[in-house]
Design a protein around this motif. Structure first.
Motif, mmCIF file in Angstrom:
data_model
loop_
_atom_site.group_PDB
_atom_site.id
_atom_site.type_symbol
_atom_site.label_atom_id
_atom_site.label_comp_id
_atom_site.label_asym_id
_atom_site.label_seq_id
_atom_site.Cartn_x
_atom_site.Cartn_y
_atom_site.Cartn_z
ATOM 1 N N GLN A 279 -8.616 0.453 -2.273
ATOM 2 C CA GLN A 279 -7.390 0.432 -1.921
ATOM 3 C C GLN A 279 -7.618 -0.712 -0.677
ATOM 4 N N GLN A 280 -6.460 -1.402 -0.511
ATOM 5 C CA GLN A 280 -6.148 -2.478 0.641
ATOM 6 C C GLN A 280 -5.399 -1.797 1.751
ATOM 7 N N ARG A 281 -5.789 -2.167 2.868
ATOM 8 C CA ARG A 281 -5.008 -1.747 3.973
ATOM 9 C C ARG A 281 -4.406 -3.116 4.625
ATOM 10 N N TYR A 282 -3.137 -3.051 4.526
ATOM 11 C CA TYR A 282 -2.489 -4.173 5.379
ATOM 12 C C TYR A 282 -2.086 -3.645 6.918
ATOM 13 N N ASP A 283 -2.086 -4.814 7.716
ATOM 14 C CA ASP A 283 -1.746 -4.474 9.022
ATOM 15 C C ASP A 283 -0.865 -5.660 9.551
ATOM 16 N N GLY A 284 -0.001 -5.292 10.600
ATOM 17 C CA GLY A 284 0.922 -6.291 10.804
ATOM 18 C C GLY A 284 1.750 -6.030 11.888
ATOM 19 N N ILE B 298 5.276 -10.174 10.742
ATOM 20 C CA ILE B 298 3.979 -10.954 10.956
ATOM 21 C C ILE B 298 2.799 -10.260 10.448
ATOM 22 N N PRO B 299 2.457 -10.458 9.236
ATOM 23 C CA PRO B 299 1.234 -10.025 8.788
ATOM 24 C C PRO B 299 -0.097 -10.405 9.358
ATOM 25 N N THR B 300 -1.067 -9.327 9.757
ATOM 26 C CA THR B 300 -2.038 -9.777 10.447
ATOM 27 C C THR B 300 -3.621 -9.516 10.053
ATOM 28 N N MET C 125 7.985 -7.845 -6.766
ATOM 29 C CA MET C 125 7.839 -8.459 -5.442
ATOM 30 C C MET C 125 6.471 -8.229 -5.293
ATOM 31 N N THR C 126 6.015 -8.955 -4.543
ATOM 32 C CA THR C 126 4.717 -8.767 -3.925
ATOM 33 C C THR C 126 4.467 -7.562 -2.913
ATOM 34 N N ILE C 127 3.378 -6.931 -2.266
ATOM 35 C CA ILE C 127 3.387 -6.175 -1.464
ATOM 36 C C ILE C 127 3.543 -6.654 0.058
ATOM 37 N N ILE C 128 3.564 -7.776 0.194
ATOM 38 C CA ILE C 128 4.123 -8.298 1.562
ATOM 39 C C ILE C 128 5.569 -8.292 1.581
ATOM 40 N N ASN C 129 6.121 -8.848 0.498
ATOM 41 C CA ASN C 129 7.554 -8.531 0.320
ATOM 42 C C ASN C 129 7.988 -7.087 0.491
ATOM 43 N N ASP C 130 7.476 -6.174 -0.600
ATOM 44 C CA ASP C 130 7.877 -5.092 -0.337
ATOM 45 C C ASP C 130 7.777 -4.267 1.266
ATOM 46 N N ALA D 48 4.013 -2.349 15.615
ATOM 47 C CA ALA D 48 2.873 -2.400 14.698
ATOM 48 C C ALA D 48 2.861 -1.445 13.650
ATOM 49 N N TRP D 49 2.512 -1.951 12.181
ATOM 50 C CA TRP D 49 2.695 -1.115 11.078
ATOM 51 C C TRP D 49 1.334 -1.477 10.394
ATOM 52 N N TYR D 50 1.070 -0.298 9.472
ATOM 53 C CA TYR D 50 0.226 -0.584 8.369
ATOM 54 C C TYR D 50 0.739 -0.093 6.966
ATOM 55 N N CYS D 51 -0.068 -0.592 5.885
ATOM 56 C CA CYS D 51 0.356 0.002 4.613
ATOM 57 C C CYS D 51 -0.898 0.162 3.693
ATOM 58 N N TYR D 52 -0.957 1.069 3.120
ATOM 59 C CA TYR D 52 -2.089 1.405 1.917
ATOM 60 C C TYR D 52 -1.554 0.712 0.629
#
Length: 160
Positions: A59-64, A45-47, A1-6, A155-159
């Motif tokens: 490293q990437q930081r994902y927020d949403g 809702i990924p932002t 799976m992709t990171i967004i799906n995870d 509100a969440w975030y993930c590295y």
């Protein structure tokens, strides 16, 4: 799976494992609400996706946001939705880290006795996804007859 799906699976699993909440309507899955029965609608809702540091291959930081809509039968008062919201605010409390391991990521087939897991068939080697909760809050309720709806935003975030 992709990171967004995870990330989605991590938050959805955390919501699903919450005790004492009504049925959950999932994104892009048919759901017919029953009049007189409460339900929850959850949307990811990924932002943003931004480098966490400078350099090569950072490293990437994902927020949403994880938008949760609590729908209770109209006529029960606002307290019915707020009771469920309180449960979810506790479940998605700020500074909570939610860990999810994709069960289909890195499966080794059974070849020798040292690869057996509890179910005696395979060993899972997936890398865990850790989603951190930044904040969670309740918004103003509204009437959407025959339901009274209370929005909750996480509100969440993930590295990665």
């Amino acid at each position: 799976m992709t990171i967004i799906n995870d990330i989605r699976a991590c938050l959805d699993t955390h919501l699903t494992n919450t005790v004492g909440i009504p049925a959950i309507a999932r994104q892009n899955v048919p759901f017919e609400p029953t009049t007189g029965t409460a339900f929850i609608k959850a949307d990811l809702i990924p932002t943003s996706r931004r480098p966490a540091v400078r350099g090569l291959n950072p490293q990437q930081r994902y927020d949403g946001l994880y938008s949760i809509l609590i729908c209770t039968p109209e006529g029960l008062g606002s307290g019915a939705g707020y009771d469920i919201a309180d449960t979810l605010l506790d479940r998605f409390n700020a500074t909570t880290d939610i860990v999810y391991t994709n069960p289909f990521d890195g499966i080794l087939q059974e070849n020798t006795d040292d690869l057996l897991q509890e179910d005696n068939s395979r060993l899972l080697l997936g890398t865990p996804t850790i989603v951190s909760i930044d904040f969670s809050e309740v918004r103003t309720s509204f009437l959407d007859s025959p339901f009274y709806c209370t929005p909750l935003t996480v509100a969440w975030y993930c590295y990665n």
